[in-house]
Design a protein around this motif. Structure first.
Motif, mmCIF file in Angstrom:
data_model
loop_
_atom_site.group_PDB
_atom_site.id
_atom_site.type_symbol
_atom_site.label_atom_id
_atom_site.label_comp_id
_atom_site.label_asym_id
_atom_site.label_seq_id
_atom_site.Cartn_x
_atom_site.Cartn_y
_atom_site.Cartn_z
ATOM 1 N N GLY A 61 -7.703 1.969 9.084
ATOM 2 C CA GLY A 61 -8.503 1.014 9.860
ATOM 3 C C GLY A 61 -9.782 0.654 9.136
ATOM 4 O O GLY A 61 -9.915 0.999 7.969
ATOM 5 N N PRO A 62 -10.739 0.026 9.749
ATOM 6 C CA PRO A 62 -10.594 -0.586 11.065
ATOM 7 C C PRO A 62 -9.784 -1.877 10.975
ATOM 8 O O PRO A 62 -9.784 -2.529 9.931
ATOM 9 C CB PRO A 62 -12.051 -0.890 11.450
ATOM 10 C CG PRO A 62 -12.749 -1.042 10.144
ATOM 11 C CD PRO A 62 -12.063 -0.141 9.178
ATOM 12 N N ALA A 63 -9.103 -2.156 12.061
ATOM 13 C CA ALA A 63 -8.326 -3.400 12.177
ATOM 14 C C ALA A 63 -7.348 -3.565 11.015
ATOM 15 O O ALA A 63 -7.135 -4.671 10.537
ATOM 16 C CB ALA A 63 -9.273 -4.599 12.283
ATOM 17 N N ASP A 64 -6.782 -2.465 10.570
ATOM 18 C CA ASP A 64 -5.760 -2.501 9.503
ATOM 19 C C ASP A 64 -6.302 -2.963 8.150
ATOM 20 O O ASP A 64 -5.526 -3.228 7.241
ATOM 21 C CB ASP A 64 -4.594 -3.417 9.894
ATOM 22 C CG ASP A 64 -3.344 -2.617 10.243
ATOM 23 O OD1 ASP A 64 -3.409 -1.382 10.177
ATOM 24 O OD2 ASP A 64 -2.326 -3.230 10.574
ATOM 25 N N ARG A 65 -7.615 -3.025 7.995
ATOM 26 C CA ARG A 65 -8.183 -3.588 6.765
ATOM 27 C C ARG A 65 -7.979 -2.694 5.541
ATOM 28 O O ARG A 65 -8.098 -3.151 4.416
ATOM 29 C CB ARG A 65 -9.688 -3.854 6.937
ATOM 30 C CG ARG A 65 -10.006 -5.031 7.836
ATOM 31 C CD ARG A 65 -9.549 -6.344 7.193
ATOM 32 N NE ARG A 65 -9.644 -7.451 8.129
ATOM 33 C CZ ARG A 65 -10.692 -8.243 8.245
ATOM 34 N NH1 ARG A 65 -11.739 -8.054 7.490
ATOM 35 N NH2 ARG A 65 -10.690 -9.223 9.118
ATOM 36 N N LYS A 124 -5.262 -0.383 5.351
ATOM 37 C CA LYS A 124 -3.912 0.217 5.320
ATOM 38 C C LYS A 124 -3.242 -0.157 3.994
ATOM 39 O O LYS A 124 -3.072 -1.331 3.683
ATOM 40 C CB LYS A 124 -3.065 -0.289 6.480
ATOM 41 C CG LYS A 124 -1.665 0.330 6.483
ATOM 42 C CD LYS A 124 -0.806 -0.221 7.580
ATOM 43 C CE LYS A 124 -1.062 0.523 8.860
ATOM 44 N NZ LYS A 124 -0.324 -0.070 9.994
#
Lengths: 419, 307
Positions: free
Chosen positions: B256-260, B262
């Motif tokens: 994360g955050p918000a898959d940034r 991954k």
């Protein structure tokens, strides 16, 4: 043939990896932290008392799931007992990794666990939830509570928060006064399990749920869901910068260091807050049930439960240990070691409740009885991940709360195959 | 004794030696056997197994049969948004981190090449990050980036600058991971470049100096061409390593955050162990392996051309 060979090789590799446990009479897989430490201590007591060898294998939270799933999938039998977080139960039970305990209870001359266990604690140990056979026994009575600094809340004009509106009112005032160094609320916003765990109680307290009653529809993107999301976003706005990466440690540290006034948290943090070597807030934090939204508040239950692995070679020995470890006497000892109990008699034991460190017991018992389990689905880890990504995006502000609900609805529908 | 009798006797001696002579004749194979067995068990067998798994849908229930799906798992890659996000993040991380590590490593090597004899302790100091276990590096940076109590924000606060969420901010999270990776692996590039600079011939530089070539001209026309093989090796190793990034992301952000943040390794781990879908995880791993092989081959070809 190839598959059998592969499975045998994987099983052999697992067995070699924990060869130390291969000679034990009972091997137990436990998580790191107070829950695992408590059961390890109990196992050592049992080994001494019965003159038997009880081995505990300790691993970090996520690795317990992985190792248990691997042992189950390979039928390796390296673990006899697994100490599970309760949302894992459908996965383990429905994939044939857990032993049905019915025949063992009958063998012991009882129908099932006794009535001294809290009903909500027993409900999660049946699969399907509260109706199927027992596949585990509850050991650690975790359910979230609302933690807050009563003096600070009073300063902000809220005597004892009963609703999320009360929390928001106090938190807003405290954050405004805090000058970027003190905050009225703090939560776990980290992607995945952390943000989902801290959102679900708010979700439920606005009447929302992930599925309808008969589990035929996903119901995330609803007016109730939108109301919960609105409250959650308002709480985010009064929380510290960077909360989108917070996990339990960051939230716990903020409360213990006195830089945040309130949060949803697990009861095993009480010991930290009441320990002068770790906390500036000894005796200053109050505990209450989860505040209400448009509906009564409800905690997320997060019990640690003991189940017997289906591939275990020592099932009867494992069952005998589990029965012993969950007696009232042992649960009381476990409570003294820092693990919240699962039995009424221990929650109301005056020897414990008169002590300052257990002053939260009445609230915790109420919280467990008013708790809700995470949706019981064998694909919960995948559902939680998808929901956690969308919540994280909403918390970080990369998508709107409405989009987060819509995307979550679509993602969970795809994972579960429900439309 | 006749010659023929001698030959017969020698042959019979050799044959008659039994196990001892057999072992002598096959000693080289016996000596190799443990290595071959270890290679088979740890490399060849898992690779074949991965191919086998990648074409099956594997249930976590051991009593259910594996379902052959052919290229189904690979086809899923095309329509899986989480895979696309992980791929994009991996590419961004690899390009930026490796470029920074290369530029900083080369710059430091050029700077210290002249002074290294006098400042040899500096080489040891610069090597320290590279020698630390990645998990220790990740935890150290987690503490540095901690929004409320981290040393970085304390410095920002003292300087009167706005504090940042660093690893928790959607716009800064990937940058924060890149900084930590650059801190750890620039020394590796620096070491390779320093070794390359030490092996450069002296004569071309003397000739260039006599011709009045500036330092910049010498760097551009001599140093860089001479260093090309070393640069190619450094880039190749760092790119291969960057494609496998896991520890930093796992500890610092969890994707994360918000898959940034991954990345592919983290996604493979999640699919295999959290979602209990090893067939699909094997397919993604094969994709990464394929990309790594293609990139390595391309690099090696370029390197040969450069030579």
């Amino acid at each position: 043939m190839v598959r059998k060979f592969c499975l045998a090789l994987a099983a052999a590799a697992s067995a070699l990896a924990i060869s130390a446990s291969a000679w034990a009479d009972i091997t137990i897989l436990v998580p790191s932290g107070s829950e695992g430490d408590g059961l390890r201590a109990a196992a050592a007591d049992y080994a001494k008392m019965k003159n038997t060898k009880v081995e505990t294998v300790q691993a970090p939270y996520a690795n317990v799931f992985e190792q248990g799933a691997n042992a189950g999938a390979t039928k390796s039998g390296v673990f006899d007992i697994i100490l599970m977080d309760d949302p894992w139960i459908p996965f383990f039970a429905e994939n044939g990794h857990l032993e049905d305990l019915t025949s063992y209870f009958k063998g012991a001359g009882v129908e099932g666990p006794d009535n001294d266990f809290l009903s909500k604690s027993l409900a999660i140990c049946r699969n399907p939830y509260n109706s199927g056979p027992y596949v585990c026994l509850p050991y650690v009575g975790n359910a979230q509570m609302f933690f807050y600094d009563a003096a600070k809340f009073k300063e902000a004009g809220v005597e004892a928060p009963k609703t999320w509106d009360d929390v928001l009112k106090a938190a807003k005032a405290l954050t405004e006064q805090g000058g970027g160094r003190y905050f009225g609320y703090v939560f776990r916003g980290g992607q995945g399990n952390p943000v989902v765990a801290d959102f679900m109680p708010i979700f439920w307290s606005y009447g929302a749920d992930m599925f309808n009653a008969d589990r035929t529809k996903v119901t995330i993107d609803t007016p109730e869901g939108a109301a919960a999301m609105k409250a959650f976003m308002a709480l985010r706005d009064v929380s510290p910068k960077g909360v989108e990466s917070y996990n339990a440690n960051e939230v716990g540290t903020a409360l213990a260091a006195g830089t945040a006034a309130s949060s949803i948290n697990w009861p095993n943090w009480v010991a930290t807050f009441e320990d002068p070597s770790q906390s500036k807030m000894v005796g200053k934090i109050s505990y209450s049930p989860i505040p209400a939204g448009t509906k009564p508040g409800s905690s997320e239950i997060g019990h640690w439960t003991m189940g017997i692995m289906a591939a275990s070679k020592n099932k009867q020995e494992a069952f005998d240990f589990m029965m012993w470890a969950t007696t009232a006497e042992q649960i009381k000892i476990s409570a003294e070691r820092g693990n919240p109990p699962v039995r009424t008699s221990v929650f109301t034991d005056q020897e414990l409740t008169k002590q300052e460190q257990f002053r939260h017991y009445p609230v915790l018992m109420e919280a467990i009885q008013a708790s809700t389990p995470r949706p019981r689905h064998p694909k919960w880890p995948e559902i939680e991940n998808a929901f956690g990504i969308e919540l994280s995006k909403a918390v970080a502000g990369t998508i709107s709360p409405e989009e987060a609900l819509k995307n979550s609805q679509a993602a969970v529908e795809q994972i579960t195959g429900l439309k | 004794m006749l010659k023929s009798d001698k030959d017969t006797s020698a042959k019979s001696l050799r044959r008659g030696g039994g196990l001892e002579h057999w072992a002598e004749r096959h000693l080289r194979y016996l000596m190799l056997a443990p290595t071959v067995l270890i290679l088979l068990a740890l490399t060849i067998f898992p690779s074949i197994y991965m191919f086998y798994a990648a074409v099956h849908r594997i249930s976590p229930n051991p009593d259910l049969p594996w379902e052959f799906v052919g290229v189904g798992n690979f086809a899923r890659l095309l329509s899986d948004p989480q895979f696309h996000v992980a791929l994009r993040n991996t590419v961004v991380f690899t390009l930026v981190a490796v470029a920074l590590e290369f530029l900083l490593g080369l710059g430091l090597a050029l700077l210290l090449d002249r002074f290294i004899r006098r400042l040899s302790f500096l080489k040891t100091v610069l090597m320290i990050p590279m020698m630390l276990p990645p998990i220790a590096v990740a935890i150290t940076w987690k503490l540095i980036y901690e929004p409320q109590f981290g040393v970085l924000n304390e410095i920002m606060f003292l300087l009167g600058l706005p504090v940042q969420a660093w690893a928790g901010d959607v716009n800064l999270a990937m940058f924060s991971i890149i900084v930590a990776d650059v801190w750890q692996w620039t020394p590796f590039v620096f070491l390779l470049m320093l070794a390359g600079l030490a092996s450069l011939p002296v004569e071309p530089y003397e000739a260039a100096a006599l011709d009045g070539a500036s330092s910049w001209r010498q760097f551009w026309d001599l140093t860089l061409p001479f260093l090309k093989p070393v640069i190619a090796i450094a880039l190749l190793l760092r790119v291969m390593d960057a494609l496998r990034l896991f520890d930093l992301v796992f500890i610092l952000t969890g994707g994360g955050p918000a898959d940034r943040t991954k990345v592919l390794s983290l996604y493979i781990y999640q699919v295999a162990y959290r979602f209990a879908d090893p067939g699909y995880a094997a397919a993604i791993s094969l994709f990464v392996l394929f990309v790594t092989i293609v990139l390595s081959t391309w690099f090696m070809k370029r390197m040969r051309l450069a030579e």
